[in-house]
Design an enzyme around this catalytic site. Structure first.
Site, mmCIF file in Angstrom:
data_model
loop_
_atom_site.group_PDB
_atom_site.id
_atom_site.type_symbol
_atom_site.label_atom_id
_atom_site.label_comp_id
_atom_site.label_asym_id
_atom_site.label_seq_id
_atom_site.Cartn_x
_atom_site.Cartn_y
_atom_site.Cartn_z
ATOM 1 N N TYR A 178 49.286 -20.578 17.649
ATOM 2 C CA TYR A 178 48.302 -20.061 18.604
ATOM 3 C C TYR A 178 49.048 -19.251 19.671
ATOM 4 O O TYR A 178 50.267 -19.386 19.828
ATOM 5 C CB TYR A 178 47.546 -21.248 19.225
ATOM 6 C CG TYR A 178 46.428 -20.846 20.163
ATOM 7 C CD1 TYR A 178 45.285 -20.207 19.677
ATOM 8 C CD2 TYR A 178 46.518 -21.117 21.530
ATOM 9 C CE1 TYR A 178 44.264 -19.840 20.543
ATOM 10 C CE2 TYR A 178 45.493 -20.752 22.397
ATOM 11 C CZ TYR A 178 44.376 -20.112 21.898
ATOM 12 O OH TYR A 178 43.367 -19.750 22.750
ATOM 13 N N ASN A 180 49.641 -19.319 22.755
ATOM 14 C CA ASN A 180 50.482 -19.882 23.822
ATOM 15 C C ASN A 180 51.705 -20.622 23.289
ATOM 16 O O ASN A 180 52.529 -21.096 24.057
ATOM 17 C CB ASN A 180 49.654 -20.832 24.708
ATOM 18 C CG ASN A 180 49.263 -22.110 23.992
ATOM 19 O OD1 ASN A 180 49.175 -22.143 22.763
ATOM 20 N ND2 ASN A 180 49.015 -23.159 24.750
ATOM 21 N N LYS A 181 51.850 -20.729 21.957
ATOM 22 C CA LYS A 181 52.969 -21.516 21.400
ATOM 23 C C LYS A 181 54.275 -20.706 21.461
ATOM 24 O O LYS A 181 54.270 -19.526 21.770
ATOM 25 C CB LYS A 181 52.654 -21.913 19.963
ATOM 26 C CG LYS A 181 51.304 -22.599 19.786
ATOM 27 C CD LYS A 181 51.327 -24.080 20.085
ATOM 28 C CE LYS A 181 49.935 -24.589 20.316
ATOM 29 N NZ LYS A 181 49.634 -25.902 19.836
ATOM 30 N N GLN A 182 55.382 -21.370 21.098
ATOM 31 C CA GLN A 182 56.700 -20.718 21.190
ATOM 32 C C GLN A 182 56.766 -19.464 20.329
ATOM 33 O O GLN A 182 57.525 -18.538 20.610
ATOM 34 C CB GLN A 182 57.810 -21.671 20.742
ATOM 35 C CG GLN A 182 58.100 -22.807 21.696
ATOM 36 C CD GLN A 182 57.377 -24.073 21.320
ATOM 37 O OE1 GLN A 182 56.308 -24.037 20.694
ATOM 38 N NE2 GLN A 182 57.941 -25.214 21.691
ATOM 39 N N LEU A 183 55.997 -19.456 19.230
ATOM 40 C CA LEU A 183 55.935 -18.309 18.321
ATOM 41 C C LEU A 183 54.464 -18.140 17.979
ATOM 42 O O LEU A 183 53.777 -19.124 17.723
ATOM 43 C CB LEU A 183 56.755 -18.617 17.064
ATOM 44 C CG LEU A 183 56.823 -17.611 15.922
ATOM 45 C CD1 LEU A 183 58.103 -17.835 15.113
ATOM 46 C CD2 LEU A 183 55.627 -17.669 14.997
#
Ligand SMILES: *Cc1c(COP(=O)(O)O)cnc(C)c1O
Length: 378
Positions: A178, A180-183
């Site tokens: 998603y 907002n995740k790290q990737l």
């Protein structure tokens, strides 16, 4: 307004997406295979299956681990709701156990005590990117004959004390992409595994139950449409190319936050890494001093141009979980205390030192204002 999160998207991502559009092949093509191969390599697992979301990945990983109707799955109440929901999709029963007050991850002792005759699996969550105590869960699972599925949706880049990266221990481990995740791939997820049979089952069930060698309209088992598009996979591969930089940026930001927020009485910061464990930095969540009106702080931060969010609510206290499973307040006191005080602050690669200072200043101001009001009342 300084936002909570913001993805890093540049020329590489644009080029990758445009290339897919020009190729005319939008699903089940070479970009998916490439993304899966590079992702598996990155975390050190032999296999990876791209899926349409982290939630979809959790659902398929639980099915692959043999979780079905009436089975119990021991998991953390301090998580994003998807980890528990995925259990409910299979008409299995989420059995919560309390969390460790330092790492905020599922407590192995509490989990062991929650195991019963109907328990089929343990579902630890690497919350806020801090590696869950998998060696302890592995001992419990071996003793009681349980499967393990890892919710690693917040933990890309995390490392266990023995040097094994999160996702490479041999259990199906699920990542999420998603925005907002790290990737990010916009929406998306990945099931990492160390067992070819699990890879095969997940690949089939994400694609309507088709075996790899079957024709398009043959289906030998129940399946879903949990496929990830070629556009998303190309985006993911481009993001992998800059992942080390983005993770390093997040880790450096965390150091700045620690300095900027030092000395605020009663404020708890995310726990530092213990021993050889390494957090894969995802969010910067603080616990406000006891007794502070969190909603008032959120409002005051917003007035000062800083977005913030209570993060996360306790799953067992959500109306759906209370009504369906009879959970009630007081069952998991550590989780409830943390959930009542925790607040996510803006945290994303590319956030400037000045922005961290502004957030810290705004938080100090908001807390002091509240102190002032309390003093005036006295
Ligand atoms: C993000 C997240 C998920 C779900 O991922 P989606 O891709 O949004 O479906 C599951 N568990 C945790 C802990 C998460 O943070």
């Amino acid at each position: 307004m300084i936002p909570l999160a913001r993805p890093v998207l540049g020329a590489e991502e644009e080029r990758a997406v445009v290339e897919v559009l020009r190729s005319g092949r939008l699903s089940l093509g070479p970009r998916m295979e490439e993304f899966e191969r590079l992702f598996a390599q990155r975390i050190g697992a032999p296999f990876a299956s791209a899926v349409s979301s982290g939630t979809a990945g959790l659902h398929l990983a639980l099915r692959a681990a043999g979780v079905g109707e009436g089975c119990e799955v021991v998991t953390s109440p301090f998580s994003f709701v998807a980890s528990a929901n995925a259990v409910v999709y299979e008409n299995a029963i989420p059995v919560f156990a309390d969390i460790d007050p330092v790492t905020l991850n599922l407590s192995p002792e509490a989990a062991a005590a929650a195991v019963g005759p109907r328990t089929a699996a343990l579902l630890p969550v690497h919350i806020f990117g801090y590696p869950a105590d998998l060696p302890a869960f592995e001992t419990i699972a071996a003793r009681d004959g349980l499967a393990i599925v890892e919710d690693a949706c917040e933990a890309l880049g995390a490392v266990h004390a023995d040097g094994v990266k999160v996702g490479a221990r041999g259990h199906p481990a699920v990542f999420a992409f998603y925005a907002n995740k790290q990737l990010t791939t916009g929406e998306g997820g990945m099931v990492a595994s160390c067992d070819g049979a699990i890879k095969e089952r997940v690949d089939s069930e994400r694609n309507q139950g088709r075996a790899v060698d079957m024709g398009w309209l043959e289906h030998d088992r129940l399946g879903f449409n949990y496929r990830l598009s070629e556009i998303a996979c190309a985006l993911g591969t481009a993001q992998l190319g800059r992942l080390d930089g983005m993770l390093a940026d997040r880790a450096a930001l965390a150091v700045r936050y620690r300095e900027a927020l030092a000395g605020i009485e009663g404020l708890r910061l995310p726990c530092p890494d213990r021993g050889g464990e390494r957090r894969g930095w995802f969010v910067f969540v603080v616990q406000l001093p006891a007794g502070v009106d969190r909603d008032a702080v959120v409002g005051e931060l917003a007035r000062r141009g800083v977005q913030s969010k209570p993060y996360l609510p306790a799953i067992h206290l959500m109306s759906f979980y209370r009504e369906r499973f009879g959970f009630r307040e007081g069952q998991f006191p550590v989780c409830e205390q943390v959930a009542a005080r925790s607040l996510a602050l803006p945290f994303f690669p590319g956030m400037s030192e000045a922005q961290v200072e502004r957030v810290a200043g705004a938080l100090r101001g908001a807390l002091a204002q509240r102190e002032g009001r309390a003093a005036a009342r006295r």
